[in-house]
Write a protein that holds these residues in place. Structure first.
Motif, PDB file in Angstrom:
ATOM      1  N   GLU A 312      -6.761  51.894  10.060  1.00 24.21           N
ATOM      2  CA  GLU A 312      -6.391  50.517   9.740  1.00 24.21           C
ATOM      3  C   GLU A 312      -5.070  50.094  10.372  1.00 24.21           C
ATOM      4  O   GLU A 312      -4.603  48.984  10.149  1.00 24.21           O
ATOM      5  CB  GLU A 312      -6.320  50.340   8.218  1.00 24.21           C
ATOM      6  N   ASP A 313      -4.465  50.966  11.183  1.00 30.02           N
ATOM      7  CA  ASP A 313      -3.169  50.606  11.757  1.00 30.02           C
ATOM      8  C   ASP A 313      -3.349  49.486  12.776  1.00 30.02           C
ATOM      9  O   ASP A 313      -4.312  49.456  13.536  1.00 30.02           O
ATOM     10  CB  ASP A 313      -2.532  51.828  12.437  1.00 30.02           C
ATOM     11  N   PRO A 314      -2.388  48.539  12.830  1.00 29.00           N
ATOM     12  CA  PRO A 314      -2.501  47.406  13.762  1.00 29.00           C
ATOM     13  C   PRO A 314      -1.839  47.672  15.107  1.00 29.00           C
ATOM     14  O   PRO A 314      -1.814  46.793  15.969  1.00 29.00           O
ATOM     15  CB  PRO A 314      -1.742  46.300  13.017  1.00 29.00           C
ATOM     16  N   TYR A 315      -1.281  48.870  15.296  1.00 25.55           N
ATOM     17  CA  TYR A 315      -0.414  49.113  16.454  1.00 25.55           C
ATOM     18  C   TYR A 315      -1.180  49.606  17.674  1.00 25.55           C
ATOM     19  O   TYR A 315      -2.124  50.391  17.563  1.00 25.55           O
ATOM     20  CB  TYR A 315       0.676  50.118  16.086  1.00 25.55           C
ATOM     21  N   THR A 316      -0.724  49.146  18.835  1.00 27.80           N
ATOM     22  CA  THR A 316      -1.294  49.646  20.085  1.00 27.80           C
ATOM     23  C   THR A 316      -0.746  51.037  20.366  1.00 27.80           C
ATOM     24  O   THR A 316      -1.487  51.930  20.769  1.00 27.80           O
ATOM     25  CB  THR A 316      -0.986  48.686  21.243  1.00 27.80           C
ATOM     26  N   TRP A 317       0.570  51.227  20.169  1.00 31.08           N
ATOM     27  CA  TRP A 317       1.137  52.569  20.289  1.00 31.08           C
ATOM     28  C   TRP A 317       2.362  52.706  19.397  1.00 31.08           C
ATOM     29  O   TRP A 317       2.959  51.727  18.958  1.00 31.08           O
ATOM     30  CB  TRP A 317       1.460  52.953  21.727  1.00 31.08           C
ATOM     31  N   ILE A 318       2.737  53.966  19.129  1.00 34.16           N
ATOM     32  CA  ILE A 318       3.828  54.275  18.194  1.00 34.16           C
ATOM     33  C   ILE A 318       4.706  55.365  18.794  1.00 34.16           C
ATOM     34  O   ILE A 318       4.204  56.363  19.318  1.00 34.16           O
ATOM     35  CB  ILE A 318       3.276  54.755  16.828  1.00 34.16           C
ATOM     36  N   TYR A 319       6.027  55.181  18.701  1.00 34.96           N
ATOM     37  CA  TYR A 319       7.002  56.172  19.179  1.00 34.96           C
ATOM     38  C   TYR A 319       7.435  57.087  18.029  1.00 34.96           C
ATOM     39  O   TYR A 319       7.603  56.629  16.888  1.00 34.96           O
ATOM     40  CB  TYR A 319       8.241  55.484  19.754  1.00 34.96           C
ATOM     41  N   TYR A 320       7.678  58.368  18.373  1.00 38.26           N
ATOM     42  CA  TYR A 320       8.114  59.358  17.390  1.00 38.26           C
ATOM     43  C   TYR A 320       9.366  60.078  17.904  1.00 38.26           C
ATOM     44  O   TYR A 320       9.254  61.058  18.656  1.00 38.26           O
ATOM     45  CB  TYR A 320       7.008  60.387  17.140  1.00 38.26           C
ATOM     46  N   PRO A 321      10.558  59.638  17.517  1.00 41.16           N
ATOM     47  CA  PRO A 321      11.778  60.325  17.955  1.00 41.16           C
ATOM     48  C   PRO A 321      12.039  61.648  17.227  1.00 41.16           C
ATOM     49  O   PRO A 321      12.806  62.477  17.713  1.00 41.16           O
ATOM     50  CB  PRO A 321      12.882  59.308  17.650  1.00 41.16           C
ATOM     51  N   ASP A 322      11.402  61.847  16.069  1.00 43.52           N
ATOM     52  CA  ASP A 322      11.618  63.047  15.254  1.00 43.52           C
ATOM     53  C   ASP A 322      11.250  64.300  16.059  1.00 43.52           C
ATOM     54  O   ASP A 322      10.103  64.476  16.472  1.00 43.52           O
ATOM     55  CB  ASP A 322      10.760  62.955  13.998  1.00 43.52           C
ATOM     56  N   THR A 323      12.217  65.183  16.254  1.00 40.23           N
ATOM     57  CA  THR A 323      11.982  66.387  17.064  1.00 40.23           C
ATOM     58  C   THR A 323      11.113  67.426  16.350  1.00 40.23           C
ATOM     59  O   THR A 323      10.646  68.372  16.984  1.00 40.23           O
ATOM     60  CB  THR A 323      13.317  67.029  17.473  1.00 40.23           C
ATOM     61  N   ASP A 324      10.882  67.257  15.055  1.00 38.49           N
ATOM     62  CA  ASP A 324      10.000  68.174  14.332  1.00 38.49           C
ATOM     63  C   ASP A 324       8.525  67.848  14.577  1.00 38.49           C
ATOM     64  O   ASP A 324       7.643  68.638  14.231  1.00 38.49           O
ATOM     65  CB  ASP A 324      10.286  68.111  12.829  1.00 38.49           C
TER      66      ASP A 324
END
Length: 469
Positions: A312-324
């Protein structure tokens, strides 16, 4: 009008740059041959087909207001052209927050005291700059001087090191100025608010997130490549696949032949245009050219996932800065074209930037898939109970690692290569540029114009719109 001195042209590489250049040249009457290492064309613009879903090698998009680019895309794609809304997010503080930020994000998703702290830090830095010269010798310096230490440590630093694999202290500050579309945190806040309330887009900055639409091709970016390839073939372009270039024979700075791994040699061309990684082609000419030169390409793993439900997410893409979290970005292709997966499923990809010597590059595919699923669950993007099938795709040459002084180092390498008569290096890989599809298309137009005029000028500026060879 073509330049009769260069009537017979050989292009190395059939990615977007090679095919676009070939198409434009063939339209003007040039005889063009392309050598492509892979079984199919596309380079980084290939699509991956897996269990009734389609994925690209990362979120490809053509995001431009340049008539030249838009008319080109319309000409090639015709009825297969899609105009899509662009919605981007980032996973920070354990939450999915829109990028650029909206009012509700400021009110509910970000600690107001943290925002005030960041603004205060930037204000102090700006005031100090009136009295003390600001050091700006690296990516880290550039960000700290505009967004403050806290924003750097929370977001810019971790994400940058995750993508590039080296400390931001070692990255060129021009990489930051080219990729980050805001002058300061205040500039970011003001422009984000204008974008939210007045829909004020920013198409001047090539890499600005303040754009609400992009052009795409039905059923994946490979549709664009296939139709461009068909246009080339209809104009008489000779495309030779499975042609792995392993040798370049020269004499007195003239190119005698281009040799491939199957023993064939291609010779008697007036002009040789390479879109291959510049370090690779330079090594074929003379290994001494790149000896001790710190120009390297970052590799990438693409994990394509078929999810057994429609997310159900509306996003085309998502960034993840979390190094874990092992991946730096995910893309939901259902939000590019719903037909890229079967009804009731989701086509998703995760990108892991790495070096070929890294442990994760050498891991078995099933272990990489397990880790990716684990991190998607821990970040709340999918459920543990979701049925997920996946495959891993590897690309050796993805990102040019723009170390300090990379522009000058690239210029030095191009100067060495310019001694060979009739040789030009171009494209994202051939000029060691971290640029997008629309910029690659512009680059091809500029190159063809220069071929017609016989005026070759290598433009290595990191801030470019109409980009020359």
């Amino acid at each position: 009008m073509n330049n009769k001195e260069y009537s017979n042209i050989l292009i190395l590489g059939a990615g977007l740059s090679g095919l676009t250049t070939a198409y434009l040249l063939a339209k003007q009457g040039y005889s063009v041959t392309i050598l492509e290492k892979e079984e199919k064309c596309g380079g980084l613009c290939k699509s991956i087909f897996f269990k009734d879903i389609i994925s690209d090698i990362g979120p490809h998009q053509i995001c431009s207001e340049e008539d030249l680019v838009i008319n080109f895309v319309k000409d090639i794609l015709g009825d297969d052209l899609l105009i899509k809304s662009r919605k981007v997010s980032q996973y920070v503080f354990g939450k999915y927050i829109g990028y650029p930020l909206k009012i509700k994000d400021f009110l509910f998703n970000i600690n107001i005291f943290l925002t005030l702290k960041i603004c205060f830090e930037v204000l102090i830095v700006q005031l100090k700059s009136f009295f003390v010269h600001k050091k700006e010798d690296s990516f880290k310096d550039w960000v700290n001087n505009r967004f403050g230490k806290t924003a750097y440590e929370i977001y810019f630093g971790p994400y940058t090191e995750k993508v590039w694999g080296i400390s931001p202290d070692e990255l060129d500050p021009r990489t930051a100025s080219a990729r980050i579309a805001f002058k300061s945190v205040f500039d970011y806040l003001i422009k984000s608010l204008l974008f939210c309330f007045r829909k004020k887009c920013d198409y001047v900055r090539a890499h600005s997130p303040l754009k609400n639409k992009f052009y795409y091709s039905k059923l994946g970016i490979e549709t664009l490549i296939n139709k461009l390839q068909d246009k080339c073939l209809s104009l008489g372009v000779n495309i030779i696949n499975n042609a792995n270039i392993v040798k370049i024979d020269t004499l007195n700075n003239d190119i005698l032949s281009i040799g491939t791994s199957d023993g064939k040699k291609y010779r008697n061309f007036d002009l040789y245009i390479s879109t291959l990684p510049i370090t690779l082609i330079a090594n074929l000419f003379n290994p001494n050219f790149i000896d001790k030169m710190p120009l390297e390409f970052r590799a990438i793993l693409i994990i394509v996932l078929k999810i057994n439900r429609e997310l159900e997410d509306p996003y085309t893409w998502i960034y993840y800065p979390d190094t874990d979290i092992c991946f730096q970005r995910i893309t939901d292709y259902n939000n590019f074209d719903k037909n890229m997966s079967k009804l009731g499923f989701t086509s998703l990809s995760a990108e892991i930037s790495c070096d070929v010597e890294d442990e994760i590059w050498k891991m078995k595919d099933e272990d990489i898939i397990f880790k990716t699923k684990e991190d998607l669950v821990s970040s709340g993007f999918i459920n543990y109970s979701d049925n997920v099938e996946a495959v891993v795709h590897r690309e050796r040459y993805a990102y040019p690692i723009q170390v300090n002084g990379y522009i000058e180092l690239t210029a030095k390498l191009l100067n060495e290569l310019s001694m060979y008569s009739g040789f030009i290096s171009t494209g994202r890989q051939g000029l060691y540029k971290y640029c997008d599809m629309d910029e690659v298309i512009e680059m091809s137009y500029d190159l063809v114009e220069q071929i017609n005029k016989e005026e070759f000028v290598y433009n290595l500026s990191c801030n470019f719109r109409g980009v020359g060879v």
